[in-house]
Design a protein around this motif. Structure first.
Motif, PDB file in Angstrom:
ATOM      1  N   ARG A   1      14.786 -16.233   4.118  1.00 29.74           N
ATOM      2  CA  ARG A   1      15.873 -16.678   3.247  1.00 29.74           C
ATOM      3  C   ARG A   1      17.082 -16.961   4.133  1.00 29.74           C
ATOM      4  O   ARG A   1      18.227 -16.935   3.672  1.00 29.74           O
TER       5      ARG A   1
ATOM      6  N   THR B   1      17.731 -17.462   5.794  1.00 30.00           N
ATOM      7  CA  THR B   1      18.121 -18.583   5.733  1.00 30.00           C
ATOM      8  C   THR B   1      18.054 -18.520   7.305  1.00 30.00           C
ATOM      9  O   THR B   1      17.675 -17.416   7.702  1.00 30.00           O
TER      10      THR B   1
ATOM     11  N   LYS C   1      21.096 -16.702  -0.773  1.00 25.56           N
ATOM     12  CA  LYS C   1      19.806 -16.908  -1.416  1.00 25.56           C
ATOM     13  C   LYS C   1      19.759 -18.308  -2.021  1.00 25.56           C
ATOM     14  O   LYS C   1      20.783 -18.902  -2.358  1.00 25.56           O
TER      15      LYS C   1
END
Length: 407
Positions: free
Chosen positions: A7, A9, A134
């Motif tokens: 996520r 990321t 998110k």
């Protein structure tokens, strides 16, 4: 169904001076450059990196070079689907512990047994990450993880076993799935949940994707998974796998980008986030607004990118464009993208420009208050700081460094 997923990321013009003799001489005069020793560079170095640091390969850090090489052959969002315009992060994988921050923890024995070497995981979405880092509800997203194994046999075995291990995390509710376009992929989903996991071997590589769509539509999920593999597998065909010895022999800064990039710190070693070189695709993994940066890269003819410095200290970025005018245009575009607040330029640095951020978001990376851009020949450099005086000194040092790195 599938646990622990990604996520998660981016110097200069010259003064006009010409020398003429008594005799008549044909041709145009050439501009001369400033004496960079007169610039206020503060504490920052102005000598090329390779005069201050000697890279001595060892496996733990050489794998970081391997992941940088791999990144140039891993899909961006637009490679998969034009709707996937946002990057949600990139993570280098240099050991099995790193891999299980992306894949299910249950896959670790499989990675160990099949001697996973290194990898990279990247994320994409049709919506930008929210303030909690998110993907917003209802997003279409993909996480693509590419791992290299010692040979094709190990990769094929690992692909099967990785899916089995992930399936087993919730075996009572998961169901096997066959992809229409890649029947050899190992895939599963949890009915009623709008996500799917799929793993495929391709030579010595294993490609794993975890993806989701707005609604729990299995047809939409399998179509998206096929798109991932259709885009990713051909990219790996142009990337010969590495042996352990080959990893250790990877060149450090082969294009001379890092030697030209301001390194604010005093400790150097290859690191995917903090000291890295990339081609355009590898660069795009580092930014959120991939559509914007993809256009800038194309318009400027940028073929190499480098970054040096830790996030906490303010990294520097350098772009190599096709020619000097493109570098100046790129500098203007970069500054105009979120740093349009008026700020004085550093004294004495030709064509340097600075701006103050108009964006207070900290979703993807820590955004610093001030940014300066510097153009030198075909290079455009970017430096950031929370103090304008410090940003000016960084810009001056970056210009001097570029001028000192022409050989």
């Amino acid at each position: 169904m599938i646990s622990q997923r990604l996520r998660v990321t981016a110097l200069l013009a010259v003064t006009a001076a010409a020398l003429t003799g008594c005799a008549t001489v044909s041709g145009a005069t050439r501009p001369g450059e400033i004496d960079v020793r007169t610039l206020d560079v503060g504490k920052y170095p102005t000598q090329p990196l390779d005069l201050r640091y000697v890279y001595r390969p060892r496996m733990s850090i050489a794998r970081e070079l391997a992941t940088q090489r791999l990144a140039d052959h891993v899909v961006t969002g637009a490679d998969i689907d034009p709707a996937l315009t946002f990057g949600t992060g990139a993570v280098s994988i240099i050991n099995t512990d790193g891999a299980t921050q992306i894949l299910a923890k249950a896959t670790e024995p499989v990675l160990v047994a099949n001697k996973m070497m290194f990898g990279l995981s990247v994320g994409h979405s049709d919506k930008q990450l929210d303030e909690t880092r998110k993907t917003p509800a209802g997003s279409t997203f993909t996480t693509v993880t590419v791992l290299q194994f010692p040979d094709a046999a190990a990769a094929a075995k690992a692909a099967t076993e990785l899916d089995d291990a992930d399936f087993g995390v919730a075996a009572d509710v998961n169901e096997r799935v066959t992809l229409p376009g890649h029947a050899d992929a190992h895939s599963h989903w949890r009915p009623g949940v709008a996500s799917l996991g799929s793993t495929i071997a391709h030579g010595s590589y294993v490609v794993n994707t975890y993806l989701g769509v707005r609604d729990p539509d299995l047809s939409a999920l399998t179509v998206l998974a096929d798109k991932v593999f259709d885009a990713q597998l051909p990219l790996l065909d142009s990337l010969p796998p590495l042996t352990p010895e080959g990893i250790l022999r990877l060149p450090y800064d082969a294009d001379g980008m890092l030697r030209r990039t301001l390194a604010p710190g005093v400790s150097f070693q290859p690191d995917f986030r903090e000291q890295a070189v990339a081609e355009p695709r590898g660069f795009l993994h580092r930014v959120s607004d991939q559509a914007f940066w993809r256009q800038l890269v194309a318009d400027s003819g940028t073929d190499r990118f480098s970054t040096s410095g830790a996030d906490y200290d303010g990294p520097s970025m350098l772009f190599r464009t096709r020619e000097a005018q493109a570098a100046k245009q790129l500098a203007d575009a970069i500054l105009g993208h979120g740093y349009s607040g008026k700020v004085d330029a550093p004294a004495g640095v030709p064509d340097a420009k600075c701006g103050e951020t108009t964006n207070t978001s900290t979703v993807i990376n820590r955004i610093r208050r001030y940014r300066c851009v510097v153009s030198y020949r075909q290079y455009t450099a970017v430096v950031d700081s929370d103090q304008v005086a410090d940003a000016h000194q960084r810009a001056a040092a970056q210009y001097a460094l570029l001028a000192n790195s022409t050989w």
